[in-house]
Design a protein around this motif. Structure first.
Motif, mmCIF file in Angstrom:
data_model
loop_
_atom_site.group_PDB
_atom_site.id
_atom_site.type_symbol
_atom_site.label_atom_id
_atom_site.label_comp_id
_atom_site.label_asym_id
_atom_site.label_seq_id
_atom_site.Cartn_x
_atom_site.Cartn_y
_atom_site.Cartn_z
ATOM 1 N N PRO A 125 0.810 -1.218 0.000
ATOM 2 C CA PRO A 125 0.000 0.000 0.000
ATOM 3 C C PRO A 125 0.851 1.278 0.000
ATOM 4 O O PRO A 125 0.432 2.293 -0.566
ATOM 5 N N TYR A 126 2.028 1.235 0.611
ATOM 6 C CA TYR A 126 2.926 2.388 0.604
ATOM 7 C C TYR A 126 3.345 2.717 -0.838
ATOM 8 O O TYR A 126 3.293 3.875 -1.272
ATOM 9 N N THR A 127 3.746 1.669 -1.577
ATOM 10 C CA THR A 127 4.151 1.861 -2.972
ATOM 11 C C THR A 127 2.985 2.336 -3.817
ATOM 12 O O THR A 127 3.153 3.175 -4.719
ATOM 13 N N LEU A 128 1.797 1.826 -3.544
ATOM 14 C CA LEU A 128 0.603 2.241 -4.288
ATOM 15 C C LEU A 128 0.363 3.739 -4.121
ATOM 16 O O LEU A 128 0.127 4.453 -5.110
ATOM 17 N N LEU A 129 0.401 4.222 -2.882
ATOM 18 C CA LEU A 129 0.177 5.651 -2.644
ATOM 19 C C LEU A 129 1.271 6.483 -3.301
ATOM 20 O O LEU A 129 0.989 7.528 -3.910
ATOM 21 N N ARG A 130 2.521 6.047 -3.216
ATOM 22 C CA ARG A 130 3.630 6.782 -3.825
ATOM 23 C C ARG A 130 3.458 6.914 -5.328
ATOM 24 O O ARG A 130 3.590 8.001 -5.893
ATOM 25 N N GLU A 131 3.127 5.809 -5.999
ATOM 26 C CA GLU A 131 2.974 5.842 -7.452
ATOM 27 C C GLU A 131 1.747 6.634 -7.866
ATOM 28 O O GLU A 131 1.745 7.292 -8.923
ATOM 29 N N ALA A 132 0.686 6.583 -7.056
ATOM 30 C CA ALA A 132 -0.512 7.372 -7.363
ATOM 31 C C ALA A 132 -0.206 8.865 -7.280
ATOM 32 O O ALA A 132 -0.671 9.660 -8.116
ATOM 33 N N LYS A 134 2.746 10.207 -7.800
ATOM 34 C CA LYS A 134 3.597 10.513 -8.948
ATOM 35 C C LYS A 134 2.770 10.732 -10.203
ATOM 36 O O LYS A 134 2.954 11.703 -10.935
ATOM 37 N N ARG A 135 1.848 9.814 -10.459
ATOM 38 C CA ARG A 135 1.094 9.878 -11.710
ATOM 39 C C ARG A 135 0.123 11.045 -11.739
ATOM 40 O O ARG A 135 -0.146 11.618 -12.793
ATOM 41 N N SER A 136 -0.385 11.432 -10.589
ATOM 42 C CA SER A 136 -1.366 12.518 -10.553
ATOM 43 C C SER A 136 -0.733 13.897 -10.574
ATOM 44 O O SER A 136 -1.403 14.902 -10.829
ATOM 45 N N ASN A 137 0.585 13.961 -10.278
ATOM 46 C CA ASN A 137 1.270 15.245 -10.145
ATOM 47 C C ASN A 137 0.595 16.132 -9.100
ATOM 48 O O ASN A 137 0.514 17.353 -9.255
ATOM 49 N N ARG A 156 4.165 14.375 -0.204
ATOM 50 C CA ARG A 156 4.662 14.405 -1.576
ATOM 51 C C ARG A 156 5.757 13.363 -1.728
ATOM 52 O O ARG A 156 6.291 12.842 -0.738
ATOM 53 N N VAL A 157 6.123 13.073 -2.963
ATOM 54 C CA VAL A 157 7.116 12.039 -3.258
ATOM 55 C C VAL A 157 8.498 12.681 -3.350
ATOM 56 O O VAL A 157 8.690 13.686 -4.033
ATOM 57 N N VAL A 158 9.461 12.090 -2.640
ATOM 58 C CA VAL A 158 10.866 12.504 -2.713
ATOM 59 C C VAL A 158 11.684 11.252 -2.998
ATOM 60 O O VAL A 158 11.857 10.401 -2.131
ATOM 61 N N GLY A 159 12.154 11.142 -4.248
ATOM 62 C CA GLY A 159 12.857 9.917 -4.634
ATOM 63 C C GLY A 159 11.901 8.746 -4.598
ATOM 64 O O GLY A 159 10.856 8.735 -5.256
ATOM 65 N N ASP A 160 12.230 7.719 -3.821
ATOM 66 C CA ASP A 160 11.359 6.552 -3.670
ATOM 67 C C ASP A 160 10.616 6.579 -2.338
ATOM 68 O O ASP A 160 10.024 5.567 -1.938
ATOM 69 N N ALA A 161 10.635 7.709 -1.674
ATOM 70 C CA ALA A 161 9.993 7.806 -0.363
ATOM 71 C C ALA A 161 8.858 8.813 -0.399
ATOM 72 O O ALA A 161 8.749 9.638 -1.316
ATOM 73 N N ILE A 162 8.010 8.736 0.606
ATOM 74 C CA ILE A 162 6.957 9.726 0.794
ATOM 75 C C ILE A 162 7.391 10.642 1.929
ATOM 76 O O ILE A 162 7.751 10.181 3.015
ATOM 77 N N ALA A 163 7.386 11.925 1.657
ATOM 78 C CA ALA A 163 7.745 12.915 2.669
ATOM 79 C C ALA A 163 6.493 13.677 3.077
ATOM 80 O O ALA A 163 5.544 13.806 2.299
ATOM 81 N N MET A 164 6.518 14.189 4.290
ATOM 82 C CA MET A 164 5.406 14.991 4.771
ATOM 83 C C MET A 164 5.931 16.299 5.330
ATOM 84 O O MET A 164 6.856 16.316 6.150
ATOM 85 N N HIS A 165 5.346 17.391 4.861
ATOM 86 C CA HIS A 165 5.664 18.709 5.385
ATOM 87 C C HIS A 165 4.541 19.129 6.320
ATOM 88 O O HIS A 165 3.369 19.135 5.936
ATOM 89 N N GLY A 166 4.910 19.471 7.554
ATOM 90 C CA GLY A 166 3.908 20.047 8.432
ATOM 91 C C GLY A 166 3.482 21.395 7.884
ATOM 92 O O GLY A 166 4.307 22.163 7.380
ATOM 93 N N LEU A 167 2.202 21.685 7.950
ATOM 94 C CA LEU A 167 1.675 22.957 7.456
ATOM 95 C C LEU A 167 1.042 23.735 8.599
ATOM 96 O O LEU A 167 0.413 23.151 9.488
#
Length: 359
Positions: A125-132, A134-137, A156-167
């Protein structure tokens, strides 16, 4: 994630899909920290935690949380109380929407984290969310709870990982009231053209080439003091001053930027200066005394006069030489035609006649 310590364990809620993750810091500080000392003997200054009622120092295990009410009374709040908050985001990063990245105001961005898949079941599921993503921009907007409060985040995607920015929440960002200049300012096209030229000359930069020069300088000072050596000399501070002519400042900036890159420092400033002068005449706001600019203009006029005088002198010398040559030729011609019986007066007359013919 190797030896990187996680600061929060939970899951990403992606619709009905749950992705177990660990939250780890994506950034680290390299700033040099200092200790407070007693200047007389160098002893450390420490802050001790003292109970006001018992007037004694307490250990960390004896310290809890409390909320101070309006009347000054303290209401104890335990970690168990906070763990039982009726929030779906207590242990979950709940994705609420997907939006284009440019919809996020950079002013809202806060701390950055990496989301690491926790265990083998989370990989798919992690890879699924990452690729989704990427494809959606697009980026995912999520809500989560951390350090005693609910927060907003951007995935957002950073390399092969998912990063999160606190807002920051939108109401935590101040409006820029009273920041911009209050007086009306008109920027001319010539000034914009020079600003564009300066931007083009400076070009781009690889952020990897930038480094913290202040930290390096502090480290040099510390090393010198530790070794008992002389402190490194401070570089001479750049000379500042009032900018009397924005166009001249822009031109100088473009010239300096080109010279630093080894390019020919040629700036066509004449049209820009004419436009500046006419604009000042129209507004009537030009100062009478512009310091260096006036001196430069006077120097240019003086140089021009000297050049003109030198040119005139050269022309006069050339004419005199040419006249002398013609006169010498005329005298020789007259001498050949004259006879021994010819008197000085007739020779003078012939010479005068020859000069008139030559003229």
């Amino acid at each position: 994630m190797g030896r990187v310590r996680s600061i929060w364990n939970g899951a990403i809620s992606f619709g009905l899909v749950s992705i177990p993750i660990k939250l780890v810091n994506a950034t680290e500080s390299h700033s040099i920290s200092f200790r407070q000392i007693h200047t007389e003997d160098g002893g450390r200054i420490r802050y001790r935690k003292v109970c006001e009622l018992e007037e004694r120092e307490v250990t960390q295990s004896e310290i809890g949380k409390g909320y101070e009410d309006a009347d000054g009374s303290i209401i104890p709040i335990t970690d168990e109380d906070l763990a039982q908050l009726p929030l779906p985001t207590a242990k979950t990063i709940e994705i609420v929407a997907f939006v284009p990245a440019d919809r996020i105001d950079p002013l809202q961005m806060d701390a950055a984290y990496y989301l690491a898949a926790s265990g083998a079941p989370a990989a798919k599921p992690y890879t699924l969310l990452r690729e989704a993503l990427k494809r959606s921009n697009k980026v995912a907007i999520a809500k989560y709870a951390l350090r005693g409060r609910e927060r907003l985040g951007m995935l957002r995607v950073v390399g092969d990982a998912i990063a999160m920015h606190g807002l920051l929440w939108p109401d935590e960002v101040r409006a820029p009231e009273g920041v911009a200049p209050e007086t009306g300012v008109t920027v001319r096209d010539k000034e914009l053209d020079l600003a564009d030229a300066l931007m083009d000359t400076l070009g781009e930069v690889d952020l990897e080439d930038l480094h913290d020069e202040y930290r390096e300088a502090v480290e040099e000072v510390i090393a010198a003091k530790a070794a008992g050596e002389a402190l490194p000399e401070a570089p001479e501070a750049p000379k500042g001053g009032k900018v009397l002519d924005l166009m001249a400042a822009l031109e100088s900036s473009v010239r300096a930027a080109k010279e630093s890159r080894g390019e020919e420092a040629e700036v066509r400033s004449l049209p820009a200066r004419k436009a500046t002068g006419s604009a000042r005449k129209e507004t009537g706001s030009a100062p009478k005394d512009t310091g260096g600019k006036k001196s430069t203009s006077t120097a240019k006029k003086t140089a021009a006069k000297k050049t003109a005088a030198s040119s005139s002198a050269r022309k006069s010398t050339a004419k005199s030489a040419q006249s002398g040559t013609k006169k010498a030729a005329a005298s020789k011609s007259a001498a050949k035609k004259s006879t021994a019986k010819t008197t000085a007066n007739s020779a003078a007359k012939k010479s005068t006649t020859s000069r008139k013919r030559s003229a």
